[in-house]
Design a protein around this motif. Structure first.
Motif, PDB file in Angstrom:
ATOM      1  N   GLN A  81       0.837  -1.204   0.000  1.00  0.00           N
ATOM      2  CA  GLN A  81       0.000   0.000   0.000  1.00  0.00           C
ATOM      3  C   GLN A  81       0.872   1.254   0.000  1.00  0.00           C
ATOM      4  OE1 GLN A  81      -2.437  -0.801   3.445  1.00  0.00           O
ATOM      5  NE2 GLN A  81      -4.144  -1.559   2.210  1.00  0.00           N
ATOM      6  N   ASN A  82       1.942   1.230   0.793  1.00  0.00           N
ATOM      7  CA  ASN A  82       2.855   2.372   0.831  1.00  0.00           C
ATOM      8  C   ASN A  82       3.520   2.589  -0.525  1.00  0.00           C
ATOM      9  OD1 ASN A  82       2.286   2.865   3.512  1.00  0.00           O
ATOM     10  ND2 ASN A  82       4.096   1.790   4.287  1.00  0.00           N
ATOM     11  N   GLN A  83       3.944   1.502  -1.168  1.00  0.00           N
ATOM     12  CA  GLN A  83       4.556   1.617  -2.485  1.00  0.00           C
ATOM     13  C   GLN A  83       3.563   2.165  -3.505  1.00  0.00           C
ATOM     14  OE1 GLN A  83       6.102  -2.270  -3.378  1.00  0.00           O
ATOM     15  NE2 GLN A  83       7.863  -2.043  -1.992  1.00  0.00           N
ATOM     16  N   ALA A  84       2.321   1.710  -3.428  1.00  0.00           N
ATOM     17  CA  ALA A  84       1.293   2.199  -4.345  1.00  0.00           C
ATOM     18  C   ALA A  84       1.039   3.690  -4.118  1.00  0.00           C
ATOM     19  CB  ALA A  84       0.003   1.404  -4.167  1.00  0.00           C
ATOM     20  N   ILE A  87       3.242   5.839  -2.972  1.00  0.00           N
ATOM     21  CA  ILE A  87       4.415   6.551  -3.485  1.00  0.00           C
ATOM     22  C   ILE A  87       4.314   6.707  -4.998  1.00  0.00           C
ATOM     23  CG2 ILE A  87       6.908   6.356  -3.856  1.00  0.00           C
ATOM     24  CD1 ILE A  87       7.052   5.114  -1.014  1.00  0.00           C
ATOM     25  N   VAL A  88       3.945   5.631  -5.682  1.00  0.00           N
ATOM     26  CA  VAL A  88       3.795   5.671  -7.141  1.00  0.00           C
ATOM     27  C   VAL A  88       2.701   6.666  -7.522  1.00  0.00           C
ATOM     28  CG1 VAL A  88       3.061   4.328  -9.146  1.00  0.00           C
ATOM     29  CG2 VAL A  88       4.726   3.378  -7.551  1.00  0.00           C
ATOM     30  N   ALA A  89       1.580   6.625  -6.797  1.00  0.00           N
ATOM     31  CA  ALA A  89       0.481   7.545  -7.087  1.00  0.00           C
ATOM     32  C   ALA A  89       0.899   8.987  -6.826  1.00  0.00           C
ATOM     33  CB  ALA A  89      -0.743   7.188  -6.252  1.00  0.00           C
ATOM     34  N   ASP A  90       1.630   9.225  -5.739  1.00  0.00           N
ATOM     35  CA  ASP A  90       2.107  10.574  -5.433  1.00  0.00           C
ATOM     36  C   ASP A  90       3.070  11.075  -6.513  1.00  0.00           C
ATOM     37  OD1 ASP A  90       0.599  10.617  -3.125  1.00  0.00           O
ATOM     38  OD2 ASP A  90       2.301  10.205  -1.771  1.00  0.00           O
ATOM     39  N   LYS A  91       3.974  10.203  -6.970  1.00  0.00           N
ATOM     40  CA  LYS A  91       4.918  10.589  -8.017  1.00  0.00           C
ATOM     41  C   LYS A  91       4.194  10.906  -9.327  1.00  0.00           C
ATOM     42  CE  LYS A  91       9.072   8.243  -6.352  1.00  0.00           C
ATOM     43  NZ  LYS A  91      10.058   7.182  -6.604  1.00  0.00           N
ATOM     44  N   LEU A  92       3.192  10.100  -9.636  1.00  0.00           N
ATOM     45  CA  LEU A  92       2.410  10.330 -10.852  1.00  0.00           C
ATOM     46  C   LEU A  92       1.653  11.650 -10.744  1.00  0.00           C
ATOM     47  CD1 LEU A  92       1.499   9.282 -13.584  1.00  0.00           C
ATOM     48  CD2 LEU A  92      -0.333   8.044 -12.426  1.00  0.00           C
ATOM     49  N   GLU A  93       1.087  11.911  -9.592  1.00  0.00           N
ATOM     50  CA  GLU A  93       0.369  13.171  -9.381  1.00  0.00           C
ATOM     51  C   GLU A  93       1.328  14.362  -9.480  1.00  0.00           C
ATOM     52  OE1 GLU A  93      -2.238  15.372  -5.874  1.00  0.00           O
ATOM     53  OE2 GLU A  93      -1.925  13.200  -5.780  1.00  0.00           O
ATOM     54  N   GLN A  94       2.515  14.220  -8.908  1.00  0.00           N
ATOM     55  CA  GLN A  94       3.514  15.294  -8.974  1.00  0.00           C
ATOM     56  C   GLN A  94       3.964  15.524 -10.409  1.00  0.00           C
ATOM     57  OE1 GLN A  94       4.527  17.269  -6.340  1.00  0.00           O
ATOM     58  NE2 GLN A  94       5.449  18.461  -8.003  1.00  0.00           N
ATOM     59  N   LYS A  95       4.164  14.431 -11.156  1.00  0.00           N
ATOM     60  CA  LYS A  95       4.580  14.555 -12.563  1.00  0.00           C
ATOM     61  C   LYS A  95       3.504  15.253 -13.363  1.00  0.00           C
ATOM     62  CE  LYS A  95       6.101  11.823 -16.562  1.00  0.00           C
ATOM     63  NZ  LYS A  95       5.737  12.861 -17.478  1.00  0.00           N
ATOM     64  N   THR A  96       2.256  14.890 -13.117  1.00  0.00           N
ATOM     65  CA  THR A  96       1.146  15.524 -13.825  1.00  0.00           C
ATOM     66  C   THR A  96       1.091  17.010 -13.486  1.00  0.00           C
ATOM     67  OG1 THR A  96      -0.096  13.458 -13.748  1.00  0.00           O
ATOM     68  CG2 THR A  96      -1.348  15.433 -14.232  1.00  0.00           C
ATOM     69  N   ALA A  97       1.256  17.337 -12.204  1.00  0.00           N
ATOM     70  CA  ALA A  97       1.244  18.741 -11.797  1.00  0.00           C
ATOM     71  C   ALA A  97       2.417  19.493 -12.428  1.00  0.00           C
ATOM     72  CB  ALA A  97       1.293  18.835 -10.278  1.00  0.00           C
ATOM     73  N   ASP A  98       3.592  18.880 -12.467  1.00  0.00           N
ATOM     74  CA  ASP A  98       4.767  19.517 -13.082  1.00  0.00           C
ATOM     75  C   ASP A  98       4.553  19.727 -14.578  1.00  0.00           C
ATOM     76  OD1 ASP A  98       5.989  19.501 -10.624  1.00  0.00           O
ATOM     77  OD2 ASP A  98       7.337  17.801 -11.047  1.00  0.00           O
ATOM     78  N   ASP A  99       3.965  18.716 -15.239  1.00  0.00           N
ATOM     79  CA  ASP A  99       3.699  18.831 -16.678  1.00  0.00           C
ATOM     80  C   ASP A  99       2.716  19.967 -16.951  1.00  0.00           C
ATOM     81  OD1 ASP A  99       5.425  16.754 -17.154  1.00  0.00           O
ATOM     82  OD2 ASP A  99       3.849  15.247 -17.514  1.00  0.00           O
TER      83      ASP A  99
END
Length: 140
Positions: free
Chosen positions: A114-117, A119-131
């Protein structure tokens, strides 16, 4: 392993742990009951042996002595049963501890996934926000 399958396994392990806990408690209760019976029987034997020990009534003394002799083998049987019940209690305690380890391990593993998921979701959200931030800063 899918998340749903892992949750099902965790639930199964928890149910096994609960069942072993009930069995462990029942075994403890049987040992305690056996100890109480043994104590009561020992008290009865002591009472029969002390009954009219001064010889005021020979018939009463003889009956009490006979009763005590009948009860003595019962204490041996209770002691033998006690040893077996203690072995069973120890066996269930070991099984419960082993199952607790399995259940805790599965719970830990599920939390790690769950923690890994997250982290992946947070990174994806951050990438989307950065894009999006990059898109809007370029278009101005």
């Amino acid at each position: 392993m899918s998340h749903k399958r892992l949750i099902n396994l965790c639930n199964m392990e928890q149910k096994k742990l609960a069942k072993l806990g009930e069995q462990k408690q029942a075994a403890y209760q049987r040992v305690t009951t056996n100890q109480i019976q043994n104590q009561q029987l020992t008290q009865m034997i002591t009472q029969y042996r002390s009954c009219d020990a001064h010889g005021h009534n020979p018939l009463l003394w003889q009956n009490a002595n006979n009763m005590a002799q009948v009860l003595v083998p019962m204490t041996a049987k209770l002691q033998q049963t006690h040893a077996l019940l203690q072995q069973e209690q120890l066996r269930l305690e070991q099984l419960w501890r082993r199952q607790l380890g399995r259940q805790q391990g599965m719970k830990w593993y599920k939390e790690q996934l769950q923690n890994q998921a997250m982290i992946v979701a947070d990174k994806l959200e951050q990438k989307t926000a950065d894009d999006l931030a990059g898109f809007y800063s370029v278009s101005k």
